[in-house]
Motif scaffolding. Structure first.
Motif, PDB file in Angstrom:
ATOM      1  N   TRP A 107     -28.212 -32.846   8.771  1.00  0.00           N
ATOM      2  CA  TRP A 107     -29.264 -32.487   9.725  1.00  0.00           C
ATOM      3  C   TRP A 107     -28.705 -32.072  11.081  1.00  0.00           C
ATOM      4  O   TRP A 107     -29.178 -31.116  11.695  1.00  0.00           O
ATOM      5  N   THR A 108     -27.674 -32.751  11.549  1.00  0.00           N
ATOM      6  CA  THR A 108     -27.080 -32.408  12.839  1.00  0.00           C
ATOM      7  C   THR A 108     -26.520 -30.986  12.811  1.00  0.00           C
ATOM      8  O   THR A 108     -26.703 -30.211  13.752  1.00  0.00           O
ATOM      9  N   THR A 109     -25.868 -30.621  11.720  1.00  0.00           N
ATOM     10  CA  THR A 109     -25.318 -29.275  11.570  1.00  0.00           C
ATOM     11  C   THR A 109     -26.433 -28.236  11.553  1.00  0.00           C
ATOM     12  O   THR A 109     -26.327 -27.173  12.177  1.00  0.00           O
ATOM     13  N   ILE A 110     -27.522 -28.547  10.848  1.00  0.00           N
ATOM     14  CA  ILE A 110     -28.665 -27.630  10.777  1.00  0.00           C
ATOM     15  C   ILE A 110     -29.266 -27.424  12.167  1.00  0.00           C
ATOM     16  O   ILE A 110     -29.552 -26.298  12.573  1.00  0.00           O
ATOM     17  N   GLN A 111     -29.427 -28.512  12.912  1.00  0.00           N
ATOM     18  CA  GLN A 111     -29.986 -28.406  14.262  1.00  0.00           C
ATOM     19  C   GLN A 111     -29.094 -27.561  15.170  1.00  0.00           C
ATOM     20  O   GLN A 111     -29.589 -26.694  15.903  1.00  0.00           O
ATOM     21  N   LYS A 112     -27.801 -27.819  15.147  1.00  0.00           N
ATOM     22  CA  LYS A 112     -26.876 -27.065  15.999  1.00  0.00           C
ATOM     23  C   LYS A 112     -26.892 -25.589  15.634  1.00  0.00           C
ATOM     24  O   LYS A 112     -26.885 -24.721  16.507  1.00  0.00           O
ATOM     25  N   LYS A 113     -26.890 -25.298  14.350  1.00  0.00           N
ATOM     26  CA  LYS A 113     -26.886 -23.909  13.893  1.00  0.00           C
ATOM     27  C   LYS A 113     -28.181 -23.211  14.326  1.00  0.00           C
ATOM     28  O   LYS A 113     -28.172 -22.071  14.775  1.00  0.00           O
ATOM     29  N   PHE A 114     -29.306 -23.920  14.200  1.00  0.00           N
ATOM     30  CA  PHE A 114     -30.590 -23.353  14.599  1.00  0.00           C
ATOM     31  C   PHE A 114     -30.583 -22.994  16.085  1.00  0.00           C
ATOM     32  O   PHE A 114     -30.973 -21.890  16.476  1.00  0.00           O
ATOM     33  N   LYS A 115     -30.109 -23.911  16.906  1.00  0.00           N
ATOM     34  CA  LYS A 115     -30.081 -23.674  18.345  1.00  0.00           C
ATOM     35  C   LYS A 115     -29.182 -22.477  18.680  1.00  0.00           C
ATOM     36  O   LYS A 115     -29.538 -21.627  19.499  1.00  0.00           O
ATOM     37  N   THR A 116     -28.048 -22.378  18.015  1.00  0.00           N
ATOM     38  CA  THR A 116     -27.132 -21.256  18.226  1.00  0.00           C
ATOM     39  C   THR A 116     -27.780 -19.939  17.821  1.00  0.00           C
ATOM     40  O   THR A 116     -27.694 -18.937  18.544  1.00  0.00           O
ATOM     41  N   LEU A 117     -28.446 -19.926  16.664  1.00  0.00           N
ATOM     42  CA  LEU A 117     -29.080 -18.701  16.177  1.00  0.00           C
ATOM     43  C   LEU A 117     -30.249 -18.271  17.062  1.00  0.00           C
ATOM     44  O   LEU A 117     -30.464 -17.081  17.273  1.00  0.00           O
ATOM     45  N   VAL A 118     -30.992 -19.239  17.576  1.00  0.00           N
ATOM     46  CA  VAL A 118     -32.107 -18.908  18.478  1.00  0.00           C
ATOM     47  C   VAL A 118     -31.571 -18.206  19.723  1.00  0.00           C
ATOM     48  O   VAL A 118     -32.103 -17.182  20.148  1.00  0.00           O
ATOM     49  N   LYS A 119     -30.507 -18.743  20.273  1.00  0.00           N
ATOM     50  CA  LYS A 119     -29.927 -18.118  21.459  1.00  0.00           C
ATOM     51  C   LYS A 119     -29.368 -16.732  21.146  1.00  0.00           C
ATOM     52  O   LYS A 119     -29.458 -15.824  21.954  1.00  0.00           O
ATOM     53  N   LYS A 120     -28.810 -16.585  19.953  1.00  0.00           N
ATOM     54  CA  LYS A 120     -28.189 -15.314  19.577  1.00  0.00           C
ATOM     55  C   LYS A 120     -29.217 -14.221  19.299  1.00  0.00           C
ATOM     56  O   LYS A 120     -29.043 -13.073  19.692  1.00  0.00           O
ATOM     57  N   PHE A 121     -30.326 -14.565  18.614  1.00  0.00           N
ATOM     58  CA  PHE A 121     -31.259 -13.551  18.145  1.00  0.00           C
ATOM     59  C   PHE A 121     -32.562 -13.470  18.937  1.00  0.00           C
ATOM     60  O   PHE A 121     -33.445 -12.707  18.570  1.00  0.00           O
ATOM     61  N   HIS A 122     -32.722 -14.247  19.995  1.00  0.00           N
ATOM     62  CA  HIS A 122     -33.988 -14.233  20.719  1.00  0.00           C
ATOM     63  C   HIS A 122     -34.257 -12.837  21.288  1.00  0.00           C
ATOM     64  O   HIS A 122     -33.385 -12.235  21.913  1.00  0.00           O
TER      65      HIS A 122
END
Length: 175
Positions: free
Chosen positions: A126-141
């Motif tokens: 879950w921690t990896t999923i959360q970190k990846k999500f946050k990174t992708l949001v910043k990248k693709f917003h």
């Protein structure tokens, strides 16, 4: 008590409010139907403003006259939203298994698709999923890419994948 039209030499009933100042604040006068039409035809909100003042007003109007923040600022709406979305206040995902979130259970097609969209391995916790999500949001917003529709669509897919993984993990943790 009925209002009398405030147009010079008019005695009709004033049913309509007309602003007395540009800011449309609480300052207004009552006009009858005939005079409100005359008033509306001649009303120029920008009367007395320079070209620069008009352009500045119109630019500010695009954001409802509210200041905007950079995407990375701490009080940015999206930062607050994502930080709260990733905050596990109820400790639902606190217990982690070294084998990953699925405890060697068979992955369904939606699970595999969600992990693929987020570019994650099947053993991601879950921690990896959360970190990846946050990174992708910043990248693709889309705000970081001038509202480009491709980035908006990509972010929607990522958000749906993240939501699916979150629901899946909650369901499997209860079992």
């Amino acid at each position: 008590m009925k209002n009398i039209c405030e147009w010079k030499n008019c005695r009709e009933i004033g049913k309509y409010k007309a602003p007395t100042e540009r800011d449309n604040s609480k300052s207004f006068r009552w006009l009858c139907v005939k005079h409100i039409k005359l008033f509306n035809n001649s009303w120029d909100y920008f009367n007395g403003m320079s070209q620069n003042e008009i352009e500045s007003f119109l630019k500010s109007d695009l954001t409802w006259h509210r200041p905007t923040q950079k995407f990375g600022s701490s009080d940015n709406f999206f930062n607050i939203l994502w930080n709260n979305a990733l905050n596990d206040k109820f400790k639902i995902f606190e217990q982690h298994n070294s084998r990953g979130p699925y405890n060697n259970q068979k992955l369904g097609p939606k699970d595999r698709d969600a992990l693929k969209i987020m570019d994650l391995e099947s053993n991601a916790d879950w921690t990896t999923i959360q970190k990846k999500f946050k990174t992708l949001v910043k990248k693709f917003h889309p705000d970081k890419h001038s509202g480009n529709k491709e980035y908006e669509d990509k972010l929607k897919k990522i958000t749906l994948a993240y939501s699916h993984l979150k629901v899946t993990m909650m369901t499997r943790q209860k079992i």
